[in-house]
Each structure stands twice: as structure tokens, then as C-alpha cells.
Design a protein around this motif. Structure first.
Motif, PDB file in Angstrom:
ATOM      1  N   GLY A 289       0.795  -1.216   0.000  1.00 49.75           N
ATOM      2  CA  GLY A 289       0.000   0.000   0.000  1.00 49.75           C
ATOM      3  C   GLY A 289       0.827   1.265   0.000  1.00 49.75           C
ATOM      4  O   GLY A 289       0.299   2.364  -0.223  1.00 49.75           O
ATOM      5  N   GLU A 290       2.133   1.134   0.213  1.00 54.41           N
ATOM      6  CA  GLU A 290       3.010   2.310   0.250  1.00 54.41           C
ATOM      7  C   GLU A 290       3.355   2.746  -1.170  1.00 54.41           C
ATOM      8  O   GLU A 290       3.566   1.922  -2.058  1.00 54.41           O
ATOM      9  N   ARG A 291       3.406   4.047  -1.362  1.00 61.15           N
ATOM     10  CA  ARG A 291       3.735   4.562  -2.690  1.00 61.15           C
ATOM     11  C   ARG A 291       5.243   4.631  -2.866  1.00 61.15           C
ATOM     12  O   ARG A 291       5.972   5.054  -1.956  1.00 61.15           O
ATOM     13  N   LEU A 292       5.718   4.198  -4.047  1.00 61.12           N
ATOM     14  CA  LEU A 292       7.135   4.334  -4.344  1.00 61.12           C
ATOM     15  C   LEU A 292       7.478   5.809  -4.497  1.00 61.12           C
ATOM     16  O   LEU A 292       6.630   6.619  -4.880  1.00 61.12           O
ATOM     17  N   PRO A 293       8.720   6.166  -4.247  1.00 64.18           N
ATOM     18  CA  PRO A 293       9.148   7.530  -4.572  1.00 64.18           C
ATOM     19  C   PRO A 293       8.936   7.799  -6.066  1.00 64.18           C
ATOM     20  O   PRO A 293       8.857   6.864  -6.866  1.00 64.18           O
ATOM     21  N   THR A 294       8.883   9.037  -6.437  1.00 58.75           N
ATOM     22  CA  THR A 294       8.717   9.383  -7.844  1.00 58.75           C
ATOM     23  C   THR A 294       9.923   8.927  -8.655  1.00 58.75           C
ATOM     24  O   THR A 294      10.994   8.640  -8.099  1.00 58.75           O
ATOM     25  N   GLU A 295       9.761   8.882  -9.968  1.00 61.29           N
ATOM     26  CA  GLU A 295      10.887   8.540 -10.844  1.00 61.29           C
ATOM     27  C   GLU A 295      12.072   9.444 -10.573  1.00 61.29           C
ATOM     28  O   GLU A 295      13.215   8.992 -10.483  1.00 61.29           O
ATOM     29  N   ALA A 296      11.790  10.731 -10.454  1.00 64.93           N
ATOM     30  CA  ALA A 296      12.873  11.692 -10.242  1.00 64.93           C
ATOM     31  C   ALA A 296      13.586  11.427  -8.919  1.00 64.93           C
ATOM     32  O   ALA A 296      14.819  11.482  -8.836  1.00 64.93           O
TER      33      ALA A 296
ATOM     34  N   GLN B  37      -3.649   5.657 -11.729  1.00 63.66           N
ATOM     35  CA  GLN B  37      -3.695   6.792 -12.634  1.00 63.66           C
ATOM     36  C   GLN B  37      -3.650   8.113 -11.870  1.00 63.66           C
ATOM     37  O   GLN B  37      -4.456   8.369 -10.988  1.00 63.66           O
ATOM     38  N   GLY B  38      -2.656   8.936 -12.200  1.00 64.12           N
ATOM     39  CA  GLY B  38      -2.553  10.249 -11.610  1.00 64.12           C
ATOM     40  C   GLY B  38      -2.076  10.272 -10.173  1.00 64.12           C
ATOM     41  O   GLY B  38      -2.023  11.346  -9.555  1.00 64.12           O
ATOM     42  N   SER B  39      -1.732   9.107  -9.625  1.00 60.39           N
ATOM     43  CA  SER B  39      -1.357   9.054  -8.212  1.00 60.39           C
ATOM     44  C   SER B  39       0.055   8.547  -7.995  1.00 60.39           C
ATOM     45  O   SER B  39       0.768   9.024  -7.122  1.00 60.39           O
TER      46      SER B  39
END
Length: 262
Positions: free
Chosen positions: A34-41, A71-73
Motif C-alpha cells: 500500500g506504500e507509494r514508491l518515490p517518484t521517478e525523479a 492513474q494520476g497518483s
């Protein structure tokens, strides 16, 4: 964000290593379901790699079912659920897929080498030698040489001067490149494998240069036979590390584009 990553040192294919680091973080629980990965950057900055490398690594995690995009998140870690299939089962599927693609390469590239020996031009030979040298340099610099290996075989096919053969290879390129990444990574694990590949490539190029179609066909066919043998001999540790990440992407491609006959 509980997991932090560090810049990678030069060595094996960077996207494979990023994928392996992220997979380890997920399986060890440093990245929770459920944790979001860091952004690509952000990941690119932490690993000190390009965003393209990060994108390839995350794509492999998706093929393993470890993450999914909203999507978008962003990209999120999936629920762990039931443990994956036992290693031996995954190993068998991955190995079968790679071998089946190499069998296709054997049929096409043996004929391409024979035609290249019959139809090569001075300009075509110069391109083959240039790409063969680039392959040696890539390996000497610590890379797996997969991209350069594909380019070498592409140059040989171009020297055959058969547009239908080229179109067929282009159509199959996503499978051929995927299998090549696996075989090259496996060969990088052992110096004897790497030496065999260099010698096999040299025999193909010499036969083409000499205009000996039979020898070129035989050398290319043997090269693919030996590639299959090397996959059969791959160490379990290879499949548990790079092989699993690389071959899973190939299996996913095959499942969406072809029907594997087990």
C-alpha cells in the motif's frame, strides 16, 4: 518513506540492479504493502541513475506483480498475499521461455549468417567489425553487452540483404532482445561462458568475411546451440537474482504475444 536507497556503482546492467534493490525492499518489508514508491525523479536521484533506468526497473516490478500504478497518483506496492510459486516452478518457466526464443533465433540467424557470407559488401563488413568492437568495449567496461550483442546480429542480418528477413527479425525483436538480455547476463557470471561467446562471435564473423556460407551457417547454429546449453547450466543463484528479474519480463511479453507450448 521508510526505505532509502544509495547510488549504484558501475557494473552490471543498472536497471536490473535497481529492480533487484526495490524488490528486496518490498520482500523484506522496508517498503510496505500500500506504500507509494518515490517518484521517478526521486529514485533516479537516490540511485544516481537516469529516469529511463528507473522506468525500466519499475516495469519489471510490475511484471512480477510487486507493484501497480494508479492513474494520476503514482506506483504502489501490492499486498503481499500468498507467497509466490516455489523457485523451481518459476525457474522452469523462465528457462523454457528463454530456450524457446533462442530456438527461433537459431533458425533465423543461421540463415542470416549464411546469406551475409554470400552477399556481404565491404561497407557491411566494416559495420560488423565496428559493432563487434563496440561489444568487446562494453563488456570490458563492466556491462553485459546485451544491446551491442543484438546490434551485432542485426548488422549480420542487414548484410544478408533480405528485407523480409529483416522485417521478421524486427517483428520478433522484443522477444529476441529479452532473451539476449538473459543469456548475456548469465554468460557474464562465468569467465568461461564469456570466453566461449567471444570465440563463437569471432568464428561467425570470420566465416562471413571469408564468404563461406556453409561455415557461417554452421557457426551461427552452433552459437545458438551453445547459448541454450549455457542457459541449461545456469547457476540457481543466477535465476534467483538477475535471471528472475530479466526472464520474468520476457515471460510476460510471450504470454501477451505468443502461446507457449510447454
Amino acid at each position: 518513506m521508510t526505505a532509502r536507497f544509495h547510488a549504484l556503482q558501475p557494473g552490471a546492467r543498472l536497471s536490473d540492479r535497481v529492480a533487484a534493490e526495490l524488490e528486496d525492499a518490498i520482500r523484506s518489508g522496508r517498503l510496505q504493502a500500500g506504500e507509494r514508491l518515490p517518484t521517478e525523479a526521486a529514485l533516479a536521484a537516490q540511485f544516481a541513475v537516469s529516469r529511463t533506468v528507473v522506468r525500466e526497473a519499475v516495469s519489471r516490478l510490475k511484471s512480477l506483480g510487486l507493484v501497480h500504478a494508479r492513474q494520476g497518483s503514482g506506483v504502489y506496492v501490492r499486498e503481499a498475499g500468498i507467497a509466490p510459486l516455489a523457485f523451481d516452478s518459476r525457474h522452469a518457466v523462465f528457462k523454457a521461455a528463454v530456450i524457446q526464443v533462442v530456438e527461433v533465433r537459431r533458425a533465423l540467424e543461421a540463415e542470416a549468417a549464411a546469406l551475409a557470407a554470400q552477399r556481404r559488401t565491404a561497407a557491411g563488413l566494416r559495420r560488423i567489425h565496428k559493432v563487434a568492437q563496440a561489444l568487446e568495449q562494453a563488456v570490458a567496461a563492466g556491462g553485459d553487452g546485451a544491446r551491442e550483442d543484438v546490434a551485432l546480429h542485426r548488422c549480420i542480418a542487414e548484410a544478408a540483404r533480405n528485407p523480409f528477413l529483416l522485417d521478421t527479425l524486427q517483428y520478433l525483436s522484443r522477444f529476441l532482445q529479452g532473451a539476449t538480455r538473459v543469456t548475456r547476463a548469465n554468460e557474464a557470471w562465468r569467465t568461461d561462458f564469456a570466453r566461449q561467446v567471444r570465440q563463437e562471435h569471432a568464428r561467425i564473423v570470420r566465416a562471413i568475411e571469408a564468404g563461406d556460407a556453409a561455415a557461417a551457417r554452421r557457426a551461427a547454429h552452433t552459437h545458438m546451440d551453445n547459448a541454450i546449453a549455457r542457459i541449461e547450466q545456469a547457476a540457481p543463484a543466477f535465476w534467483q537474482q538477475q535471471g528472475q528479474v530479466l526472464a520474468s519480463a520476457l515471460v510476460d511479453e510471450v504470454k501477451t504475444g505468443l502461446v507457449l507450448k510447454q
